[in-house]
Enzyme design. Structure first.
Site, PDB file in Angstrom:
ATOM      1  N   THR A 415       0.818  -1.211   0.000  1.00 22.88           N
ATOM      2  CA  THR A 415       0.000   0.000   0.000  1.00 22.88           C
ATOM      3  C   THR A 415       0.855   1.266   0.000  1.00 22.88           C
ATOM      4  O   THR A 415       2.075   1.220   0.142  1.00 22.88           O
ATOM      5  CB  THR A 415      -0.947  -0.001   1.217  1.00 22.88           C
ATOM      6  OG1 THR A 415      -0.180  -0.262   2.402  1.00 22.88           O
ATOM      7  CG2 THR A 415      -2.002  -1.076   1.061  1.00 22.88           C
ATOM      8  N   ASP A 416       0.165   2.413  -0.126  1.00 16.42           N
ATOM      9  CA  ASP A 416       0.833   3.721  -0.203  1.00 16.42           C
ATOM     10  C   ASP A 416       0.820   4.433   1.141  1.00 16.42           C
ATOM     11  O   ASP A 416       0.903   5.663   1.198  1.00 16.42           O
ATOM     12  CB  ASP A 416       0.131   4.598  -1.248  1.00 16.42           C
ATOM     13  CG  ASP A 416       0.057   3.923  -2.608  1.00 16.42           C
ATOM     14  OD1 ASP A 416       1.089   3.395  -3.045  1.00 16.42           O
ATOM     15  OD2 ASP A 416      -1.024   3.910  -3.209  1.00 16.42           O
ATOM     16  N   SER A 441       1.252   8.665   5.110  1.00 20.27           N
ATOM     17  CA  SER A 441       0.704   8.647   3.751  1.00 20.27           C
ATOM     18  C   SER A 441       1.841   8.960   2.801  1.00 20.27           C
ATOM     19  O   SER A 441       2.432  10.044   2.868  1.00 20.27           O
ATOM     20  CB  SER A 441      -0.422   9.680   3.601  1.00 20.27           C
ATOM     21  OG  SER A 441      -0.824   9.771   2.239  1.00 20.27           O
ATOM     22  N   ARG A 442       2.160   8.025   1.935  1.00 19.34           N
ATOM     23  CA  ARG A 442       3.302   8.221   1.038  1.00 19.34           C
ATOM     24  C   ARG A 442       2.970   9.158  -0.116  1.00 19.34           C
ATOM     25  O   ARG A 442       3.857   9.536  -0.872  1.00 19.34           O
ATOM     26  CB  ARG A 442       3.784   6.866   0.529  1.00 19.34           C
ATOM     27  CG  ARG A 442       4.275   5.962   1.644  1.00 19.34           C
ATOM     28  CD  ARG A 442       4.936   4.688   1.148  1.00 19.34           C
ATOM     29  NE  ARG A 442       5.353   3.860   2.269  1.00 19.34           N
ATOM     30  CZ  ARG A 442       4.663   2.873   2.786  1.00 19.34           C
ATOM     31  NH1 ARG A 442       3.488   2.589   2.262  1.00 19.34           N
ATOM     32  NH2 ARG A 442       5.116   2.171   3.799  1.00 19.34           N
ATOM     33  N   VAL A 443       1.703   9.495  -0.285  1.00 27.04           N
ATOM     34  CA  VAL A 443       1.334  10.499  -1.287  1.00 27.04           C
ATOM     35  C   VAL A 443       1.482  11.896  -0.703  1.00 27.04           C
ATOM     36  O   VAL A 443       1.892  12.839  -1.368  1.00 27.04           O
ATOM     37  CB  VAL A 443      -0.105  10.258  -1.782  1.00 27.04           C
ATOM     38  CG1 VAL A 443      -0.558  11.370  -2.703  1.00 27.04           C
ATOM     39  CG2 VAL A 443      -0.197   8.919  -2.491  1.00 27.04           C
TER      40      VAL A 443
END
Length: 587
Positions: A415-416, A441-443
């Site tokens: 997941t991101d 959250s990698r975004v």
């Protein structure tokens, strides 16, 4: 079929063939296979009219049941158009002729525990649907030289050794259409809400290749959850995969449900996949969505704990196929998998019954691929592909907060980002119980509006400093004034992030609160009064700054002058309505 290995045919019928019919059948077989074929007759009283002709694993079905089945399959291929369906059926009846192409037929070798071993289907493919003589269906899940391992989509009590199995040539799929909106269906797409049949327009395979890099575009549009702590610190973008992870009963489903409720009026299709849950829990969730008028844009796919492991295994793929139907039509979709821990357990049970080698924690070695090929299908499609998106919120249950277990580590790596819910925070009253240190959250800011990015500012840093200071000072009784103020400020922030369930916040409400809190406007408000302060402050801002609230929601922008206007209004509210002497005495 080789001429040498399959030169013998078996004719099954209730009466022996006449000499003329025998001669014509032998001529047909010689022409078909290019060599003389011997034929034996076997009595079968079930074939009152017609016959079955078997050559090796191929079977020519000229029985009444076979012709009816062919005709039914032909009708199912008709386009589901309400206005033209009667003329299409009439034309099909007039022009239809039975197909004389051979079918491949096998026999059941063993059956039990939702698993059937089948022999004779030499050309069956992985994932193909098989039909058994009792009428139930199964899916090929294991390919071995001695036979096929097939998982069953129904009760296998009527199957016995030697039962006939037929190939369909189709991979497992689910009917799809806009008519599924507002409905509750099982893992095979059949309605279970008592509201009648659903008219399907398409049939989508449950297993599809994920969109390639060229077919995607960056995740850059926010999907607001309405939860202040998540939208401010761990934003979710449309097309992202954000894991919700935590122990049992820590509010994981509550976060997903609030996110669904927050999509009302935003043209987002929401799909909730319930895996291994109690039927009563699914019914209660459905009632909650109906109560908040959210079912109009929702679909619930349910494979309850009482359902077979096969249906629990298939359910998330069926939900994903429904989501792809809308995504490839340019729609934005939110899909919740609740939860993938139970999905992995169901797959482990099926794999062990199929005699696959167990690996770590007894899971089969391909359990990582099981979830990666599911979650990789979430994407923000390119404009050439319609620009639709599928945002996935998989849920995983941990044991005693152990995120290093096999399934949690697998899905974290796919997941991101993850939202980690901590049991200690939950039981202390901090709900949602989001752990700021372990959540990510990698975004990041790419999935936030400029207004939220500006307003959130140093919130996460301030909370991290507060948690660190809290640990070091919890045993200290002599604190200086600056430390006391910092602790009070951090406690106020934590109280501000408490949010009741079923009350998602709009973007402007979140911005108003964050600007006031991070500029220490509510520094002197006691922690126990934060909730009332928030309620009255937001009501005040709605009355006095309604135009600014509308502009923030519409544009997502926050100019420096807007920030100053919010600060001025917050200070006015605090000094004139909250902190005035009469109000203090009343409190």
């Amino acid at each position: 079929m080789s001429n040498q290995s399959e030169s013998k045919a078996v004719l099954r019928s209730s009466t022996p063939p006449s000499e003329e019919n025998r001669r014509r059948l032998l001529a047909f077989l010689e022409k078909k296979y290019g060599a003389p074929v011997t034929m034996e007759w076997e009595r079968d009283d079930k074939l009152v009219d017609g016959f079955l002709l078997q050559v090796g694993s191929e079977i020519y079905d000229w029985s009444v049941e076979g012709r009816l089945r062919q005709f039914k399959e032909r009708l199912e291929q008709l386009p589901a158009s309400r206005g033209e369906i009667i003329p299409l059926i009439r034309e099909t009846v007039q022009n239809w002729t039975p197909d004389v192409a051979p079918e491949e037929m096998g026999r059941v070798v063993t059956v039990g525990d939702e698993i059937a071993t089948v022999s004779g289907l030499e050309h069956a493919a992985y994932g193909e649907i098989l039909v058994f003589s009792s009428g139930i269906k199964g899916m090929v899940q294991d390919l071995k030289p001695e036979g096929l391992g097939c998982i069953l989509f129904g009760d296998g009590d009527e199957l016995t050794e030697g039962s006939i199995v037929r190939r369909t040539g189709k991979t497992a799929g689910i009917p799809v259409s806009d008519g599924y909106l507002g409905r509750v269906v099982d893992a095979l797409g059949s309605p279970i809400d008592g509201k009648g049949e659903i008219l399907a327009t398409e049939y989508r395979p449950i297993e599809m290749a994920a969109p390639g890099i060229v077919d995607r575009q960056p995740v850059n549009r926010p999907l607001e959850t309405g939860i202040l702590s998540i939208d401010a610190m761990f934003p979710i973008g449309r097309g992202q995969r954000e894991l919700i992870i935590g122990d049992r009963q820590t509010g994981k489903t509550a976060i997903a449900l609030d996110t669904i409720l927050n999509q009302k009026g935003k043209d987002v299709v929401c799909i909730y996949v319930a895996i291994g849950q109690k039927a009563s829990s699914v019914a209660q969730l459905t009632q909650t969505l109906e109560k908040h008028e959210a079912m109009d844009y929702c679909i619930i796919v349910s494979a309850c704990a009482s359902d077979s492991a096969t249906l629990q295994y298939v359910a998330p793929y069926a939900g994903c196929a429904l989501a792809e139907y809308f995504m490839y039509r340019g729609r934005d979709v939110l899909i919740v998998y609740d939860d993938l821990s139970k999905h992995a357990i169901a797959y482990r049970a099926l794999s062990l019954l199929l005699e696959r080698s167990p690996g770590r924690e007894a899971y089969p070695g391909d359990v990582f691929y099981l979830h990666s090929r599911l979650l990789e299908r979430s994407a923000h499609l390119s404009d050439e592909k319609g620009g639709g998106s599928m945002t996935a919120l998989p849920i995983v249950e941990t044991q005693a907060g152990d995120v290093s277990a096999y399934i949690p580590t697998n899905i974290i790596s796919i997941t991101d980002g993850q939202i980690f819910l901590e049991s200690d925070l939950f039981f202390s009253g901090q709900r949602p119980a989001v752990n700021v240190g372990l959540s990510v959250s990698r975004v990041g800011g790419d999935a936030q509006t400029r207004a939220m990015k500006t307003a959130a500012g140093v919130l996460r840093l301030d909370l991290a400093q507060y948690r660190e200071m809290e640990v070091f000072t919890q045993f200290s009784s002599d604190l200086d004034e600056l430390t006391r103020k910092q602790l009070a400020y951090g406690q106020g922030l934590m109280r501000l992030l408490r949010q009741p369930q079923y009350h998602p916040m709009s973007p402007h409400e979140q911005v108003f609160l964050l600007v006031a809190a991070l500029h220490h406007v509510m520094q002197e408000v006691p922690a126990r009064e934060i909730e009332r302060f928030r309620r009255e402050y937001l009501a005040y801002m709605e009355r006095t700054r309604g135009d600014l609230a509308h502009r923030i929601d519409e544009t997502g922008q926050l100019a420096p002058s807007d920030t100053q206007a919010i600060l001025d209004a917050a200070q006015d509210f605090y000094t004139k309505q909250w902190a005035k002497p009469s109000g203090a005495e009343a409190r």
